[in-house]
Design an enzyme around this catalytic site. Structure first.
Site, PDB file in Angstrom:
ATOM      1  CB  CYS A  47       1.868  17.670  24.134  1.00  0.00           C
ATOM      2  SG  CYS A  47       0.540  18.451  25.049  1.00  0.00           S
ATOM      3  CG  HIS A  88       8.139  20.512  11.368  1.00  0.00           C
ATOM      4  ND1 HIS A  88       6.861  20.906  11.670  1.00  0.00           N
ATOM      5  CD2 HIS A  88       8.927  19.881  12.077  1.00  0.00           C
ATOM      6  CE1 HIS A  88       6.903  20.412  12.871  1.00  0.00           C
ATOM      7  NE2 HIS A  88       8.185  19.990  13.119  1.00  0.00           N
TER       8      HIS A  88
END
Length: 654
Positions: A195, A62
């Site tokens: 992250c 995506h």
């Protein structure tokens, strides 16, 4: 002063050009991912908006990222919340590392499938390192239709001057330098992202990284390998450590598109993880991660001390040494001190991992094993006492693990609170002692009575089960005893075992407890036989020998809990062995066990007979069962690359 460079940004798809502020996702609409624009697409043919290198292709397809030659990190995000569709609406035509041209087809996007799934199909473009390089973004008139490949914006950016910064004196600079050195140096790094908990290195050769050394660094929780990344789990300070690393190796190693995607995805996972069972698993994983990380620095000496204690048990069992001799007393002190003072050592190491004051926590460990408190706890007449009128039950915390870990976790919050209310000029004197007092009382008044009540209840229940069925009792006690050890709940059984031996001359319960030690030792022996990792082989063999000498801490905290499946399979083997021990009604005649303690299973006045044969069958049978089950089902070297992040936050990326 940096030179100005202009970069043309093409529309990645046909459709209506809109401002980022109109996007129905606060991460993008508030500019948290950088400046850019969005398009409401009329078809699903996605092209590259710039010329550059593909730095990111999300596993769920995506999103993709491109780094231009001039250093701009461009992220294209296809739809909103489409990560949940697991890549089904997308056909990706590019791979990470590809060199692509502006206008080149890169993805086919099924708009109908996205709409049917109830998701927005907005295509978003963001320059994720806007804060670092972007001076101005000039965009065509919004709310008009544009064609894919046509220029719709021009970014004015600073030319990036590639340079490397020397190690500074910041809080995380030395940690950053140590990490870089032990991943193989700058020359072994392709790029670095992060992250919300991990540094994620793309290395040229993973084999050059020193996993063990990195794991043992203060400020590092663990190391994992996944998705082609070498991941160093830092926790909440990851952004600071990342900045320190990039400052040292150079901004050319940064990949802001991939970092922004990783941060957004892991943040979303953290915010939307509302499932109670997931939270429980995360909490357990977090606890075990801290527990094993705190124990790792002392596993070697624990194993050595366990082996020494086993040798001493053998020497006294065969009456080569007397327990009253000076030789025995000194050697026993060497072997026993590490275990006796374990709360002190763990207070220090756990505090380093959890951000508390290591010295204060070491003092707390000393307080809870202070001799007079241990003496009072050992006598029924003095174990129940009061503190300022508050009733409490004293517990001996020598060799304990769980209570000091709780204190280390609470320590940073207590210290933060005290610094808020105590004036600066008084902090150096009053904060440490008040913090030590509060944490000690939490353990003594709070944790102690809870452990006492739970352990007594469990112990009485297990004894009642034995009276009903020795086999069933062996199955249950064998399966849960080592878990009880982790939480300190096994202490309720110790007085029962001592009383049995003192009054009856034997203890069936201790024979089952002995089995659990053999099972944990068999588990690490299986790891030693199966693993190809040299460091793990060394630790596993030492832990196995220590367990066979009667000490399970190195096996439990050095290997079995660290790779959780090993502990679960070992506990199953332990339950089966316990059932066999109960079925054979194996008896124990002294406070010793495991393989080194075989004299304790020779019946006094009878010698080697049915009980000793029962010992051999049950103990060596358990050893075989444990080794076989763990070897076949409990461990593989692939687990070395799959150790869980204690925060249980993982992002799937290519």
């Amino acid at each position: 002063m940096n030179n100005q460079i202009l970069i043309s940004l093409a529309a990645p798809v046909d459709g209506k050009l809109i401002q980022l502020s109109q996007v129905k996702d606060p991460v993008f609409s508030q500019g948290l991912m950088g400046q850019g624009f969005a398009i409401e697409p009329t078809n699903g043919d996605i092209v590259s908006p710039v010329t550059g290198t593909v730095t990111l292709v999300s596993e769920t397809k995506h999103a993709f990222g491109i780094k231009t030659q001039d250093g701009a990190d461009v992220l294209v995000h296809l739809g909103i919340d489409t990560v949940e569709l697991k890549g089904e609406p997308f056909t990706v035509l590019i791979n990470q590392g590809d060199q692509i041209e502006a206008g080149q087809p890169v993805v086919k996007m099924d708009l109908k499938m996205i709409a049917d799934a109830g998701k927005q199909n907005t295509v978003i473009l963001a320059i994720t390192n806007s804060n670092d390089i972007l001076k101005q973004l000039l965009t065509s008139n919004f709310d008009q239709n544009v064609k894919a490949g046509a220029t719709v914006a021009v970014a004015s950016i600073d030319e990036i001057v590639k340079k490397k910064t020397k190690i500074g004196s910041g809080k995380y600079d030395q940690l950053a330098a140590d990490i870089v050195e032990n991943v193989g140096g700058t020359e072994n790094i392709n790029s670095l992202i992060h992250c919300i908990t991990r540094l994620r290195f793309y290395l040229k050769d993973d084999a050059k990284a020193n996993d063990q050394k990195i794991e043992n660094m203060d400020g590092v929780i663990s190391v994992a390998k996944a998705g082609g990344q070498y991941q160093v789990v830092i926790g909440q300070a990851v952004t600071d450590v990342y900045d320190a690393v990039i400052a040292q190796i150079g901004s050319e190693y940064a990949n802001n598109s991939a970092t922004a995607e990783a941060v957004a995805q892991t943040t979303k996972e953290a915010n939307h993880s509302q499932d109670i069972w997931s939270k429980v698993k995360s909490g357990i994983s977090n606890f075990i991660g801290v527990l094993t990380a705190s124990m790792i620095p002392i596993i070697g000496i624990l194993a050595g001390a366990g082996i020494l204690k086993g040798i001493l048990a053998a020497l006294t069992g065969f009456r080569v040494l007397s327990t009253t001799s000076g030789t025995y007393v000194i050697l026993n002190a060497v072997g026993d001190a590490t275990f006796y003072f374990l709360p002190v050592v763990l207070g220090f190491t756990a505090a380093k991992k959890l951000g508390s004051d290591p010295i204060v926590l070491a003092i707390v460990g000393g307080i809870i094993i202070y001799p007079s408190l241990v003496t009072m706890a050992s006598k029924a007449s003095t174990a129940s006492t009061t503190f300022l009128g508050i009733p409490t039950t004293l517990v001996s915390y020598t060799s304990s693990v769980f209570p000091i870990i709780v204190a280390a976790w609470l320590g940073k919050y207590v210290e933060k609170f005290l610094k808020k209310i105590i004036p600066l000029y008084l902090r150096s004197v009053f904060v440490p002692i008040i913090e030590a007092l509060i944490l000690s009382l939490v353990i003594i008044i709070g944790v102690g009575p809870i452990i006492t009540a739970l352990s007594k209840g469990l112990s009485n229940g297990l004894v009642a089960i034995y009276s009903f069925s020795p086999t069933l009792s062996g199955l249950v006690l064998g399966g849960v005893y080592q878990t009880m050890v982790i939480f300190g709940l096994h202490w309720g059984l110790i007085p029962i075992i001592i009383n049995d031996i003192a009054t009856n001359g034997h203890s069936y319960i201790n024979a089952i407890v002995s089995i659990t030690i053999v099972a944990q030792g068999g588990a690490v022996l299986a790891v030693f036989l199966k693993t190809k990792d040299k460091k793990l082989k060394e630790v596993s063999l030492a832990a196995a020998i220590s367990a066979f000498c009667g000490v399970t801490e190195p096996a439990l905290y050095g290997v079995n809990l660290k790779y959780k499946r090993i502990f679960v399979v070992a506990s199953i083997a332990s339950a089966l062995g316990g059932a066999l021990t109960g079925f054979l009604k194996v008896n124990n005649y002294a406070l010793s066990g495991s393989l080194i303690g075989f004299p304790a299973f020779i019946t006094p006045g009878v010698g080697i007979g049915s009980n000793f044969y029962g010992y051999l069958i049950s103990h060596y049978g358990t050893l075989v069962i444990s080794v076989a089950l763990v070897y076949l089902f409990g461990f593989t070297d692939k687990m070395l690359a799959k150790k869980a992040d204690p925060m249980n936050l993982n992002v799937k990326m290519a």
